[in-house]
Scaffold this motif. Structure first.
Motif, PDB file in Angstrom:
ATOM      1  N   PHE A  10       0.849  -1.200   0.000  1.00 38.46           N
ATOM      2  CA  PHE A  10       0.000   0.000   0.000  1.00 38.46           C
ATOM      3  C   PHE A  10       0.875   1.236   0.000  1.00 38.46           C
ATOM      4  O   PHE A  10       2.062   1.173   0.330  1.00 38.46           O
ATOM      5  CB  PHE A  10      -0.958   0.008   1.203  1.00 38.46           C
ATOM      6  CG  PHE A  10      -0.267  -0.125   2.540  1.00 38.46           C
ATOM      7  CD1 PHE A  10       0.395   0.947   3.115  1.00 38.46           C
ATOM      8  CD2 PHE A  10      -0.282  -1.336   3.230  1.00 38.46           C
ATOM      9  CE1 PHE A  10       1.028   0.826   4.337  1.00 38.46           C
ATOM     10  CE2 PHE A  10       0.366  -1.470   4.456  1.00 38.46           C
ATOM     11  CZ  PHE A  10       1.014  -0.382   5.012  1.00 38.46           C
ATOM     12  N   ASP A  11       0.287   2.352  -0.396  1.00 41.07           N
ATOM     13  CA  ASP A  11       0.999   3.630  -0.410  1.00 41.07           C
ATOM     14  C   ASP A  11       0.405   4.492   0.709  1.00 41.07           C
ATOM     15  O   ASP A  11      -0.659   5.091   0.555  1.00 41.07           O
ATOM     16  CB  ASP A  11       0.801   4.288  -1.781  1.00 41.07           C
ATOM     17  CG  ASP A  11       1.508   5.636  -1.880  1.00 41.07           C
ATOM     18  OD1 ASP A  11       1.805   6.249  -0.825  1.00 41.07           O
ATOM     19  OD2 ASP A  11       1.742   6.084  -3.009  1.00 41.07           O
ATOM     20  N   ALA A  12       1.093   4.522   1.845  1.00 41.10           N
ATOM     21  CA  ALA A  12       0.557   5.212   3.024  1.00 41.10           C
ATOM     22  C   ALA A  12       0.251   6.672   2.707  1.00 41.10           C
ATOM     23  O   ALA A  12      -0.785   7.208   3.116  1.00 41.10           O
ATOM     24  CB  ALA A  12       1.549   5.119   4.181  1.00 41.10           C
ATOM     25  N   GLY A  13       1.143   7.322   1.978  1.00 43.33           N
ATOM     26  CA  GLY A  13       0.953   8.731   1.641  1.00 43.33           C
ATOM     27  C   GLY A  13      -0.296   8.941   0.806  1.00 43.33           C
ATOM     28  O   GLY A  13      -1.076   9.874   1.054  1.00 43.33           O
ATOM     29  N   ALA A  14      -0.513   8.065  -0.175  1.00 41.17           N
ATOM     30  CA  ALA A  14      -1.689   8.194  -1.040  1.00 41.17           C
ATOM     31  C   ALA A  14      -2.968   7.948  -0.233  1.00 41.17           C
ATOM     32  O   ALA A  14      -3.985   8.636  -0.437  1.00 41.17           O
ATOM     33  CB  ALA A  14      -1.594   7.208  -2.205  1.00 41.17           C
TER      34      ALA A  14
ATOM     35  N   ASN C   7       7.453  27.939   3.040  1.00 40.77           N
ATOM     36  CA  ASN C   7       6.181  28.395   2.482  1.00 40.77           C
ATOM     37  C   ASN C   7       5.481  27.274   1.714  1.00 40.77           C
ATOM     38  O   ASN C   7       4.262  27.141   1.734  1.00 40.77           O
ATOM     39  CB  ASN C   7       6.406  29.534   1.475  1.00 40.77           C
ATOM     40  CG  ASN C   7       6.412  30.884   2.136  1.00 40.77           C
ATOM     41  OD1 ASN C   7       7.479  31.412   2.425  1.00 40.77           O
ATOM     42  ND2 ASN C   7       5.250  31.450   2.410  1.00 40.77           N
ATOM     43  N   GLU C   8       6.295  26.490   1.013  1.00 41.87           N
ATOM     44  CA  GLU C   8       5.781  25.508   0.066  1.00 41.87           C
ATOM     45  C   GLU C   8       4.986  24.409   0.760  1.00 41.87           C
ATOM     46  O   GLU C   8       5.295  24.013   1.869  1.00 41.87           O
ATOM     47  CB  GLU C   8       6.943  24.856  -0.699  1.00 41.87           C
ATOM     48  CG  GLU C   8       7.783  25.819  -1.498  1.00 41.87           C
ATOM     49  CD  GLU C   8       8.683  26.693  -0.603  1.00 41.87           C
ATOM     50  OE1 GLU C   8       9.157  26.199   0.440  1.00 41.87           O
ATOM     51  OE2 GLU C   8       8.870  27.885  -0.933  1.00 41.87           O
ATOM     52  N   ARG C   9       4.031  23.896   0.038  1.00 41.12           N
ATOM     53  CA  ARG C   9       3.299  22.728   0.440  1.00 41.12           C
ATOM     54  C   ARG C   9       4.280  21.555   0.584  1.00 41.12           C
ATOM     55  O   ARG C   9       5.274  21.495  -0.133  1.00 41.12           O
ATOM     56  CB  ARG C   9       2.293  22.401  -0.674  1.00 41.12           C
ATOM     57  CG  ARG C   9       1.122  21.567  -0.275  1.00 41.12           C
ATOM     58  CD  ARG C   9       0.231  21.328  -1.484  1.00 41.12           C
ATOM     59  NE  ARG C   9      -0.843  20.423  -1.120  1.00 41.12           N
ATOM     60  CZ  ARG C   9      -1.987  20.810  -0.574  1.00 41.12           C
ATOM     61  NH1 ARG C   9      -2.221  22.099  -0.389  1.00 41.12           N
ATOM     62  NH2 ARG C   9      -2.902  19.931  -0.227  1.00 41.12           N
ATOM     63  N   PHE C  10       4.014  20.640   1.526  1.00 44.08           N
ATOM     64  CA  PHE C  10       4.849  19.437   1.609  1.00 44.08           C
ATOM     65  C   PHE C  10       4.001  18.221   1.263  1.00 44.08           C
ATOM     66  O   PHE C  10       2.768  18.276   1.299  1.00 44.08           O
ATOM     67  CB  PHE C  10       5.470  19.284   3.005  1.00 44.08           C
ATOM     68  CG  PHE C  10       4.479  19.292   4.131  1.00 44.08           C
ATOM     69  CD1 PHE C  10       3.719  18.162   4.424  1.00 44.08           C
ATOM     70  CD2 PHE C  10       4.298  20.430   4.913  1.00 44.08           C
ATOM     71  CE1 PHE C  10       2.804  18.178   5.462  1.00 44.08           C
ATOM     72  CE2 PHE C  10       3.369  20.452   5.953  1.00 44.08           C
ATOM     73  CZ  PHE C  10       2.626  19.320   6.226  1.00 44.08           C
ATOM     74  N   ASP C  11       4.697  17.134   0.922  1.00 44.60           N
ATOM     75  CA  ASP C  11       4.031  15.879   0.599  1.00 44.60           C
ATOM     76  C   ASP C  11       4.342  14.896   1.729  1.00 44.60           C
ATOM     77  O   ASP C  11       5.417  14.304   1.780  1.00 44.60           O
ATOM     78  CB  ASP C  11       4.555  15.364  -0.749  1.00 44.60           C
ATOM     79  CG  ASP C  11       3.928  14.034  -1.146  1.00 44.60           C
ATOM     80  OD1 ASP C  11       3.404  13.317  -0.268  1.00 44.60           O
ATOM     81  OD2 ASP C  11       3.987  13.706  -2.348  1.00 44.60           O
ATOM     82  N   ALA C  12       3.394  14.762   2.650  1.00 51.29           N
ATOM     83  CA  ALA C  12       3.635  13.947   3.846  1.00 51.29           C
ATOM     84  C   ALA C  12       4.029  12.517   3.462  1.00 51.29           C
ATOM     85  O   ALA C  12       4.942  11.936   4.055  1.00 51.29           O
ATOM     86  CB  ALA C  12       2.393  13.938   4.740  1.00 51.29           C
ATOM     87  N   GLY C  13       3.353  11.966   2.485  1.00 50.46           N
ATOM     88  CA  GLY C  13       3.645  10.594   2.071  1.00 50.46           C
ATOM     89  C   GLY C  13       5.059  10.447   1.547  1.00 50.46           C
ATOM     90  O   GLY C  13       5.763   9.490   1.877  1.00 50.46           O
ATOM     91  N   ALA C  14       5.491  11.419   0.737  1.00 45.58           N
ATOM     92  CA  ALA C  14       6.844  11.364   0.182  1.00 45.58           C
ATOM     93  C   ALA C  14       7.885  11.509   1.298  1.00 45.58           C
ATOM     94  O   ALA C  14       8.922  10.846   1.288  1.00 45.58           O
ATOM     95  CB  ALA C  14       7.031  12.470  -0.870  1.00 45.58           C
ATOM     96  N   GLU C  15       7.602  12.364   2.265  1.00 42.14           N
ATOM     97  CA  GLU C  15       8.540  12.544   3.384  1.00 42.14           C
ATOM     98  C   GLU C  15       8.662  11.254   4.196  1.00 42.14           C
ATOM     99  O   GLU C  15       9.758  10.855   4.593  1.00 42.14           O
ATOM    100  CB  GLU C  15       8.069  13.679   4.304  1.00 42.14           C
ATOM    101  CG  GLU C  15       8.012  15.055   3.646  1.00 42.14           C
ATOM    102  CD  GLU C  15       9.394  15.569   3.251  1.00 42.14           C
ATOM    103  OE1 GLU C  15      10.400  15.112   3.834  1.00 42.14           O
ATOM    104  OE2 GLU C  15       9.466  16.430   2.350  1.00 42.14           O
ATOM    105  N   MET C  16       7.520  10.608   4.449  1.00 41.34           N
ATOM    106  CA  MET C  16       7.539   9.368   5.218  1.00 41.34           C
ATOM    107  C   MET C  16       8.249   8.270   4.430  1.00 41.34           C
ATOM    108  O   MET C  16       9.031   7.489   4.989  1.00 41.34           O
ATOM    109  CB  MET C  16       6.116   8.954   5.574  1.00 41.34           C
ATOM    110  CG  MET C  16       5.497   9.858   6.632  1.00 41.34           C
ATOM    111  SD  MET C  16       3.689   9.698   6.713  1.00 41.34           S
ATOM    112  CE  MET C  16       3.527   7.997   7.241  1.00 41.34           C
ATOM    113  N   ALA C  17       7.973   8.205   3.136  1.00 41.73           N
ATOM    114  CA  ALA C  17       8.618   7.190   2.296  1.00 41.73           C
ATOM    115  C   ALA C  17      10.129   7.396   2.295  1.00 41.73           C
ATOM    116  O   ALA C  17      10.901   6.431   2.368  1.00 41.73           O
ATOM    117  CB  ALA C  17       8.060   7.244   0.878  1.00 41.73           C
ATOM    118  N   ALA C  18      10.567   8.656   2.265  1.00 42.33           N
ATOM    119  CA  ALA C  18      12.001   8.951   2.248  1.00 42.33           C
ATOM    120  C   ALA C  18      12.676   8.479   3.539  1.00 42.33           C
ATOM    121  O   ALA C  18      13.838   8.068   3.532  1.00 42.33           O
ATOM    122  CB  ALA C  18      12.230  10.447   2.050  1.00 42.33           C
TER     123      ALA C  18
END
Lengths: 151, 83, 151, 83
Positions: A10-14, C7-18
Motif C-alpha cells: 500500500f501507499d501510506a501517503g496516497a 512556504n511551500e506545500r509538503f508531501d507527507a507521504g513522500a517525506e515518510m517514504a524517504a
C-alpha cells in the motif's frame, strides 16, 4: 471508513492524501505504519509470512474501528493490513485517523493499533538463518491494550 | 451436533490439518478442547492446560465456557501476532 | 533528522517514504499532519496566515526534537512547518518519527507536537467573515505539554 | 547597553513596529518591560501585568528576571499558536 486486508503493497501517503482530499474540516491526521524489520528477538529475519483468518479478520478490524469511533469523535479511519510473504523494509500495516483535534487522532490511532495487535487474527512466521519460526505473542502488547480498558 | 473446526498458524502446522468437520457430543468450547486433547500426541501437547491458545465461535473470540451452537464455525489458534 | 520551515506545500507521504527508503531496521513510523480547518472557535475561516520568528523557530524545533531523541530511541525524525498564507484543507505541519517499536514512535510524535505547539514561535492569524483575528493560545495545549514533564 | 528588540504577531501589529534598537539602562527582562510599558498607550495596555506575553533573549524564551546581556536580541511576543 476503509478497512482492507490485502497482499499488495500500500501507499501510506496516497491513503492519507485520499482521506483529506476535498475536505476542509479535518484538523488532525495521525497515522502509523508498521514495517517488517531485518532483526527480531536477536536474530536476523530474511522474510516474514503473514497468515490470517479470512472473514474473522475483517470482522475483528471493523469491531476495533467501531470501538474507537464510539470513544472519540473521528472524521475518517483507514486500516490496511497486508498478508502473505513480506521482506524487511516492507510496510505491514497502516492505521490512519482523521479528526478535528490532535489529541483524539493520536489516541484513536494508538488504540486501534493496540487492539489490532491483540484482537485481529493475524500470525507472523519469520524466516531466519536458523530456520522458520512463528512469532510469539508479547506480554507488552497485552499490557498496551489493557491501558485502554475503562474503569 | 456437527461443528466445522478450523486451525491456524502454529496449530494448523502441528496438527497437519487446517479444517475438519466434527460430530460433537459436548456443550462448551472447553468440552471440545477436552475431546481434541484426548486424541493424544500433538493434540494433547498443544492444547494442554497452561498452553496459550484462543477459541473463536462464528468468528468471535469466546471464553472456554461458551456454549457451541449446532453448525458453528469454531476456530482454535495461537495468540495473534499481526500488526 | 530533518527540520524545515517553509512556504511551500509538503508531501507527507513522500517525506515518510524517504525516511524508510533503503532501510530495513525501522519497525514503526508514526506521523501527524495538522491541517488548516474551515471552522475555528465557532466561526468560518477563509484563510490563515502563519507568522514566525526566523532563526528562533529552527532553534526551538531542533531543541524539541533533541529532547525527544534523549527520551526515546528514535531512528529518524522529520518536522516540517509551513509559514505564510494557507487555505482550509492545506497541511500546516508534519511530524514523523521512525523507531524500532510503536510505543516509542507514538510517544515521541505526540511529544514533539505538544512541545512544538507551546514552544515554537509561530502565530496564526485567521481571516473570518467578521475580519481578521489572531488565534489565542489554548490552555489545553499547555496542559498537553505539561503531561510530559517528568516528576 | 544597546538592545535589539523585536515584536511579533499581535504585538508587532498593535505597536506598529517590528524591530527597534534601544539604549537600555536596566538589568533584567522585567526592567525592559517596565520601560516599554512606561511609553503608555498600546504599550501600557499590551504589556500590562496579567497580559500573556513571552520574552526571548537571543532566541531562547527566558523568565522575566533574566539578565539581559549587552547587544542582546530581545523578542517580545504573544503565546505561540503554531502547529
Amino acid at each position: 471508513m476503509k478497512i482492507r486486508v490485502q497482499n499488495e503493497r500500500f501507499d501510506a501517503g496516497a491513503e492519507m492524501a485520499a482521506m483529506s482530499q476535498g475536505r476542509t474540516d479535518i484538523g488532525a491526521l495521525a497515522s502509523f505504519v508498521g514495517l517488517a524489520r531485518d532483526l527480531n528477538e536477536g536474530s536476523g529475519v530474511q522474510a516474514i509470512t503473514l497468515e490470517h483468518y479470512p472473514g474473522m479478520t475483517e470482522k475483528a478490524l471493523a469491531a476495533v474501528v467501531e470501538e474507537a469511533a464510539a470513544r472519540w469523535a473521528l472524521l475518517d479511519v483507514t486500516v490496511i493490513h497486508r498478508i502473505g510473504r513480506l521482506l524487511p523494509g516492507d510496510p505491514i500495516v497502516l492505521v490512519a485517523v482523521a479528526s478535528l483535534h490532535r489529541g483524539e487522532a493520536f489516541a484513536a490511532c494508538e488504540f486501534i493499533m493496540d487492539y489490532l495487535k491483540t484482537r485481529a487474527p493475524f500470525w507472523k512466521k519469520e524466516e531466519t538463518p536458523a530456520g522458520t519460526r512463528w512469532v510469539e505473542a508479547r506480554a507488552s502488547d497485552d499490557a498496551a491494550a489493557a491501558r485502554w480498558i475503562k474503569p | 451436533m456437527t461443528l466445522r473446526v478450523l486451525y491456524f498458524a502454529r496449530l494448523r502446522e502441528r496438527f497437519g490439518v487446517a479444517e475438519e468437520s466434527l460430530a460433537f457430543g459436548g456443550t462448551t468450547a472447553a468440552d471440545l478442547i477436552a475431546e481434541l486433547r484426548a486424541r493424544g500426541g500433538v493434540w494433547a501437547e498443544e492444547l494442554a492446560a497452561g498452553r496459550a491458545f484462543r477459541v473463536a465461535v462464528n468468528q468471535d473470540i469466546v471464553a472456554f465456557d461458551a456454549a457451541l451452537p449446532d453448525g458453528a464455525e469454531v476456530a482454535i489458534f495461537p495468540p495473534v501476532t499481526g500488526g
